[in-house]
Design an enzyme around this catalytic site. Structure first.
Site, PDB file in Angstrom:
ATOM      1  N   GLU A   1       1.334  -1.047  -0.382  1.00 29.81           N
ATOM      2  CA  GLU A   1       0.096   0.012  -0.084  1.00 29.81           C
ATOM      3  C   GLU A   1       0.720   1.384  -0.223  1.00 29.81           C
ATOM      4  O   GLU A   1       0.423   2.303  -1.132  1.00 29.81           O
ATOM      5  CB  GLU A   1      -0.689  -0.093   1.277  1.00 29.81           C
ATOM      6  CG  GLU A   1      -1.784  -0.745   1.432  1.00 29.81           C
ATOM      7  CD  GLU A   1      -1.642  -2.174   0.602  1.00 29.81           C
ATOM      8  OE1 GLU A   1      -0.287  -2.899   1.892  1.00 29.81           O
ATOM      9  OE2 GLU A   1      -2.739  -2.757   1.157  1.00 29.81           O
TER      10      GLU A   1
ATOM     11  N   HIS B   1     -10.557  -5.310  10.373  1.00 27.29           N
ATOM     12  CA  HIS B   1     -10.793  -4.794   8.621  1.00 27.29           C
ATOM     13  C   HIS B   1     -12.120  -3.706   8.588  1.00 27.29           C
ATOM     14  O   HIS B   1     -12.873  -3.794   7.999  1.00 27.29           O
ATOM     15  CB  HIS B   1     -11.310  -5.811   7.732  1.00 27.29           C
ATOM     16  CG  HIS B   1     -10.019  -6.740   8.068  1.00 27.29           C
ATOM     17  ND1 HIS B   1      -9.900  -7.619   8.908  1.00 27.29           N
ATOM     18  CD2 HIS B   1      -9.706  -7.259   6.343  1.00 27.29           C
ATOM     19  CE1 HIS B   1      -8.849  -8.911   8.279  1.00 27.29           C
ATOM     20  NE2 HIS B   1      -8.791  -8.305   7.258  1.00 27.29           N
TER      21      HIS B   1
END
Lengths: 325, 359
Positions: free
Chosen positions: B89, B158
């Site tokens: 990322e 998450h």
């Protein structure tokens, strides 16, 4: 007995150690296998990797895992983590030591030195290095073994972890399971270098092994462990294998790879089959025993998974999350 | 023979038709479109309109996107415009920022915003601050998008909501769509905006169909960033929310309407710059306020709304303190009963409304 040689054992590391070929050694490896298989894990390559290392590393060594651990379930299973506890964790029921906080397969066990699975990729790598550093400082004669996939090795944390392990001279084994795919991304799009055995760039001794050969994995890990403790330095093992199953239950891998490719690995290069054939050729195992053991495994798994999950974690338990307020 | 007579007859018919004819335009029927399809359409239209626009992220190309939001785009636009990245990322966010600085218009997809934390330096220190730091010389026209907040059964790592985190930073625009119209209009505005825009989508909303009104079907349909929408006018209390909770608020409003309580439900649409004027005008009408969000309470979106209401003209119109309905102040647990009780439910919203109204 003939010694087993690892095909790609670099000469400068000295003679390859002989693999233990006796029944008492192979038997405990073979037994968890059907249990893993019955639980629906579909990456036999990774199972080979699971069963190899634990014997190489003496039980107290901490294991730092990455998410997607069905293969590493084997590691925990090898350390006698009860089947019931696996199931309880997956269901998040009242028997789950994690009290329903964690997603399924996010196992952790302090007693067995198995660090709880964490979802973000590669964050465990620098953490493992830190733990190894602590072990070195404590003169504990222990190492840390850290597992990750070839996809996670793309993360920045992997670079930082490798570099620190080398500069801080930490007793750690980096164990990369290279199974060809990160969800749908093939290795050709994940990296352009020579795999993940990129340790030499960091000053880390590295070896690539056949991840579907239990003996190769065992030998490499055992030797790496011995030297990591003796010399306080990191080692990188890249185990080449193949992900037969889909990435997850919401994936259909036929969208990005051929069924023929999958079948080849399933039929021709399956670590459990290879071990079984070896044991059968030595007369230590046969089809009868295989059948009986599979039946027994199935029964065992059904016994733990078919009982209705007991009431899930209570709200009382939830308030514990307020950190002592 | 028949042909000739037809020729003779037709002009007469045409003339009489002309005399009778009025201009008739069939209104395009309102379509049922899911949020996923709306995002897909929005990106497709902008990719077509401007070849500097491209999409990068994990699994966005051949896999059609981890949540299938970019379905069909790689097939249509190819490797140059739809790019699969290795798992880093920080890496691909940095690459996207660099590309934006060099004149392209990237859409950088995070598989979920939880993973944006691995790239957050690129988002804040590079994307958000550069235009200011360069005294206006260097714009960064980038869109960061992906699912935000709670999903279902994906637990702590998450499920975090990043509205407050990104909403805190000057230099960023932050939008949070609820329905398909929001999704389409906001993604298009975000892509055309020369500022870095964080678009906080919601995984549970991707598959939900909404009617897309005719004007939203146009290729130039844009929703202005920084403008909230009153989804349901009311008189007794102002209920402000963003993203999925907007739907819960509308449900609560329907239930309460039967009891004679009329809620004015405001869909924020944009977190930053916040449209406080719409909220103020509403509070000055209803005299009561609650805020609803999925994120944690401390330093959250609701906290900011309450602070600004106190600082502005609407404070004197409040008949009761404003109340925030938020996610529980814990990392999201996995077990269903724990998870259900960690996010605001319709009954929580109803409870808060009644408590504020003292009924």
């Amino acid at each position: 007995m003939a010694s087993v040689t690892c095909a790609c054992w670099p000469a400068h590391l000295g003679p390859a150690p002989a693999g233990p070929l006796s029944l008492p050694v192979c038997f405990p490896w073979s037994h968890p296998a059907p249990l893993l298989h019955r639980r629906g894990t579909r990456s036999p390559g990774r199972k080979g990797l699971a069963l190899g290392p634990p014997q190489g590393s003496a039980p107290p060594d901490p294991l730092s895992q990455q998410l997607v651990p069905p293969p590493l379930t084997g590691v925990l299973m090898y350390r006698d983590y009860p089947l019931e506890q696996f199931m309880a964790q997956c269901y998040g029921n009242v028997n789950d030591p994690g009290k329903g906080r964690q997603m399924p397969v996010h196992y952790g066990c302090k007693e067995r030195h198995f660090v709880t699975i964490s979802s973000p990729l590669a964050t465990q790598i620098p953490q493992a290095v830190g733990a190894a550093y602590a072990a070195k400082r404590a003169n504990a004669n222990r190492i840390v073994i850290c597992y990750f996939g070839e996809g996670a090795a793309s993360e920045g944390d992997a670079h930082a972890g490798f570099n620190f392990a080398a500069t801080l001279e930490c007793p750690i084994i980096f164990f990369c399971r290279n199974n060809g795919y990160a969800i749908s991304t093939p290795t050709s799009e994940q990296y352009r270098g020579d795999g993940i055995a990129r340790g030499p760039g960091y000053g880390i001794l590295s070896i690539r092994v056949d991840g579907n050969d239990v003996f190769a994995v065992y030998n490499a890990t055992k030797e790496a462990r011995r030297r990591a403790v003796a010399e306080n330095q990191p080692f990188l093992i890249e185990a080449m294998t193949y992900r037969i199953g889909h990435h997850s239950t919401s994936d259909d891998s036929s969208a990005y790879r051929s069924v023929d490719e999958v079948n080849y690995w399933d039929k021709q290069d399956h670590p459990i089959s290879r071990l079984r054939h070896y044991m059968q050729s030595r007369g230590w195992w046969d089809d009868e025993q295989e059948k009986a053991w599979r039946k027994q495994s199935r029964k065992k798994v059904r016994a733990t998974s078919c009982c209705r999950p007991t009431p899930q974690g209570t709200l009382e338990g939830r308030r514990l999350g307020f950190g002592g307020q | 023979m028949a042909g000739v007579s037809g020729l003779v007859r037709r002009p007469l018919q045409q003339v009489s038709g002309l005399l009778r004819r009025r201009f008739h335009q069939t209104a395009p029927a309102a379509l049922q479109v899911t949020v996923r399809e709306a995002l897909n359409q929005g990106m497709d239209e902008e990719l077509e309109r401007d070849e500097k626009v491209f999409l990068l992220g994990e699994e966005v190309a051949q896999y059609d996107g981890a949540y299938k939001v970019s379905r069909g785009l790689w097939k249509k636009y190819g490797d140059k415009r739809i790019i699969d990245t290795p798992i880093s990322e920080m890496g691909f966010a940095g690459i996207a920022v660099g590309a934006a600085m060099a004149g392209l218009r990237p859409i950088c997809e995070f598989m979920t915003f939880n993973f944006s934390m691995q790239a957050i330096d690129q988002v804040i220190n590079s994307a958000a601050k550069t235009y200011y730091m360069s005294a206006g010389f260097q714009p960064v026209p980038i869109v960061f998008r992906g699912p935000n907040g709670a999903s279902a059964g994906v637990a702590a790592q998450h499920s975090q909501c990043f509205a407050a985190w990104y909403g805190h930073c000057p230099g960023l625009k932050v939008v949070s769509p609820w329905n398909s119209e929001d999704a389409k209009g906001l993604i298009k505005s975000a892509i055309r905006d020369n500022n870095p825009v964080v678009m906080l989508e919601n995984e549970l909303m991707y598959g939900v169909p909404f009617e897309l009104p005719p004007e939203a079907q146009s290729k130039d349909f844009l929703i202005p960033i920084g403008k909230a929408k009153i989804e349901r006018p009311g008189t007794h209390i102002t209920v402000v929310a963003h993203s999925r909770p907007v739907g819960h608020c509308l449900e609560a409003a329907t239930v309460l309407s039967k009891e004679g309580i009329e809620c004015e439900v405001i869909n924020m649409r944009t977190i930053r710059p916040m449209d406080i004027e719409t909220i103020e005008a509403s509070v000055m009408k209803t005299n009561h306020l609650i805020t609803v969000e999925g994120g944690w309470p401390q330093f959250g979106v609701g906290a900011e709304i309450c602070a600004r209401i106190m600082e502005g003209p609407a404070f004197n119109f409040l008949d009761a303190p404003a109340v925030r309905v938020t996610g529980a102040d814990v990392p999201m647990p996995y077990a269903k009963i724990l998870e259900d009780n960690s996010v605001p439910q319709v009954k929580d919203i109803i409870f808060a409304i009644k408590k504020t109204l003292n009924v």
